[in-house]
Design an enzyme around this catalytic site. Structure first.
Site, mmCIF file in Angstrom:
data_model
loop_
_atom_site.group_PDB
_atom_site.id
_atom_site.type_symbol
_atom_site.label_atom_id
_atom_site.label_comp_id
_atom_site.label_asym_id
_atom_site.label_seq_id
_atom_site.Cartn_x
_atom_site.Cartn_y
_atom_site.Cartn_z
ATOM 1 N N ASP A 205 88.336 53.458 67.819
ATOM 2 C CA ASP A 205 87.968 53.581 66.628
ATOM 3 C C ASP A 205 86.200 53.638 66.601
ATOM 4 O O ASP A 205 85.705 52.968 67.219
ATOM 5 C CB ASP A 205 88.295 52.311 65.820
ATOM 6 C CG ASP A 205 87.950 52.803 64.159
ATOM 7 O OD1 ASP A 205 88.267 53.782 63.471
ATOM 8 O OD2 ASP A 205 87.308 51.880 63.649
ATOM 9 N N GLU A 260 87.374 57.851 68.918
ATOM 10 C CA GLU A 260 87.162 58.664 67.579
ATOM 11 C C GLU A 260 85.527 58.963 67.787
ATOM 12 O O GLU A 260 84.873 57.901 67.620
ATOM 13 C CB GLU A 260 87.321 57.923 66.683
ATOM 14 C CG GLU A 260 87.305 58.692 65.216
ATOM 15 C CD GLU A 260 87.294 57.521 63.921
ATOM 16 O OE1 GLU A 260 87.553 58.274 62.965
ATOM 17 O OE2 GLU A 260 87.295 56.404 64.412
#
Length: 521
Positions: A205, A260
């Protein structure tokens, strides 16, 4: 096909993202769980995916629905137990499916024991595990950084200690300070915990956010109120990624990490691959935001190749995910475009990521105001998967969000029974990829094509070859006099987005919003 490839599995894989809350519920509480994923593995085997990526299932107060982690090494009871996770991994592996889990390294929940201790005072042993700073001279936040989800400062004042703590997202998600070696070591231990349980990789993330400017300088005023999480791009991140990569590479089985990197320029994303010593893969989001337009898609494909090929970096492609409207919704609800986009996605060189429900052609749900729960306004794309056409759609209790429109006719059961459905199109496309080394790993050569059409070849040194042609227009297009026609001479339609003509010779004409995969012969 030629000899078995020696390339790592994640290069040829098709990865299927599962948002566990919305996939399948087995206990009637309205929230999907790990047992629900396990119960539907046969759907994924039938579909033909190679790996699943599980969005967060860790212990969490759910302020950001699992991206506010209170314990990185346990399962939240709403999703099950560690035993449930182990059983899911075992069954997935027995089915030939790899398992990727979300890893949230930039921040924790404010309920995490680390932050609870850090907040006890300036002398706490974990005070410098998080980013604490004195107020600015005027008593306000230390800098002008803006948090995601709302145009508010990325700082919250702690009355007890007289300092602010940083949170690039919600106040309930304080940012860890990765410049502290103890934080880095603790997060490495989290990786080892899940690697030792057999996971095959991680989706990392907000990868680009873990390294921060030690001076915490203001963001340029011309960028405000863009959240700092969309601006942070620091050299401090790269040595952190190299050490993460070293950890993963020490494990057998080609363990991988896909980042990401939410920087909306492929030129900014490319450095996060490093010299093949940082991320194995990185999401590249500009194509996801590209409208259904041939010129713009061709520019995105060319840009991706230009930025990644010199680095020998392997691309990723994605049309939908848990953070953005589904691609059929973005394409004005047009199923023909959604079908053609599936051919586009699965025909490009790189690793495609599917989002659960896109194989059903789902639209975003229409969520009434009294059922909105997400702080980022993303509820619509997170609607539950309809498994059956019956009332409840295979969910034993009222689900946490309403179903998408057309759930009555777009259930898994209904679409499996209809060989003309978009679900069967995805299955045929995945079978075509599995049967062609060219589609999995072959080189890509873009072809000159008529206006409104994007075309390319995929080919291996051993001679396996496919041609992919996508018509972005609402008119019939003929390829006469173009490189695309020459490349597609003497070919057969292997897969057509509308299912028409499969197995027949390609005539050089494309129906409106039609895409085809062609094979020689």
């Amino acid at each position: 096909m030629g000899p078995v490839s020696t390339e790592p599995w994640w290069k040829s894989a098709v990865v299927y993202q599962i948002y566990p809350r919305s996939f399948a519920d087995t206990n009637g509480d309205g929230v999907g769980d790990l047992a629900g994923v396990r119960a539907h593995l046969e759907h994924l085997v039938w579909l033909g995916v190679d790996a699943i990526w599980l969005s967060p299932f860790y212990r969490s107060p759910m302020a950001d629905f699992g991206y506010d982690v209170a314990d990185h090494c346990d399962v939240d009871p709403v999703f099950g137990t560690l035993d449930d996770f182990d059983a899911l991994v075992a069954d997935a592996h027995a089915s030939g499916i790899k398992v990727i889990v979300d890893w949230v390294p930039n921040h924790t929940s404010d309920h995490h024991r680390w932050f609870v201790e850090s907040r006890q005072g300036r002398t706490s042993a974990k005070r410098d595990w998080y980013v604490w700073r004195d107020p600015a001279p005027d008593g306000g936040p230390p800098n002008n950084w803006v948090a995601a989800f709302a145009p508010e400062p990325a700082w919250t004042y702690d009355e007890a200690s007289g300092q602010y703590y940083l949170h690039c997202f919600l106040p309930e998600q304080p940012d860890l300070d990765w410049s502290n070696p103890e934080v880095e070591a603790a997060m490495h231990d989290v990786l080892r915990f899940w690697l030792d349980r057999g996971v095959d990789g991680f989706r990392m993330d907000v990868t680009h956010l873990i390294g921060k400017d030690p001076e915490l300088a203001d963001d340029p005023p011309e960028y405000l109120p863009i959240p700092h999480s969309a601006l942070n791009d620091r050299p401090e991140t790269h040595p952190l990624l190299r050490r993460i990569r070293t950890l993963l590479d020490a494990y057998p089985g080609d363990r991988m990490i896909v980042g990401e990197v939410y920087l909306l320029d492929t030129a900014l994303v490319a450095p996060y691959y490093g010299d093949d010593d940082e991320l194995h893969l990185s999401f590249n989001f500009p194509p996801l935001f590209t409208p259904w337009d041939a010129t713009q898609w061709r520019a995105q494909i060319d840009k991706t190749v230009a930025e990644l090929e010199p680095l020998s970096a392997w691309p990723t492609w994605v049309l939908s995910n848990h953070d953005n409207p589904r691609h059929r919704t973005r394409y004005d609800g047009d199923e023909g475009r959604a079908r053609a986009a599936a051919v586009l996605l699965l025909g490009l060189r790189g690793t495609p990521f599917l989002y659960a429900g896109e194989e059903l052609g789902l639209l975003d749900a229409e969520v009434p105001a009294d059922r909105v729960v997400d702080p980022g306004g993303r509820d619509g794309c997170r609607a539950p998967i309809p498994w059956e056409p019956t009332l409840g759609h295979g969910w034993p209790g009222e689900p946490w969000l309403p179903f998408a429109p057309e759930a009555q006719t777009r259930s898994v059961a209904d679409e499996k029974a209809d060989p003309h459905s978009i679900l069967h199109l995805y299955r045929r496309l995945l079978a075509a990829r599995r049967g062609s080394e060219a589609l999995q790993l072959g080189a890509q050569h873009m072809l000159a094509a008529p206006e409104g059409v994007v075309a390319w070849t995929r080919q291996t040194p051993a001679g396996d070859r496919r041609v992919v042609v996508v018509n972005f227009t609402d008119a019939v297009v003929r390829l006469e006099g173009t490189e695309a026609l020459a490349a597609s001479a003497h070919t057969t339609i292997e897969v057509a987005s509308d299912g028409l003509g499969e197995g027949a010779a390609f005539t050089g004409a494309l129906a409106p919003d039609q895409a085809v995969v062609l094979r020689p012969g």
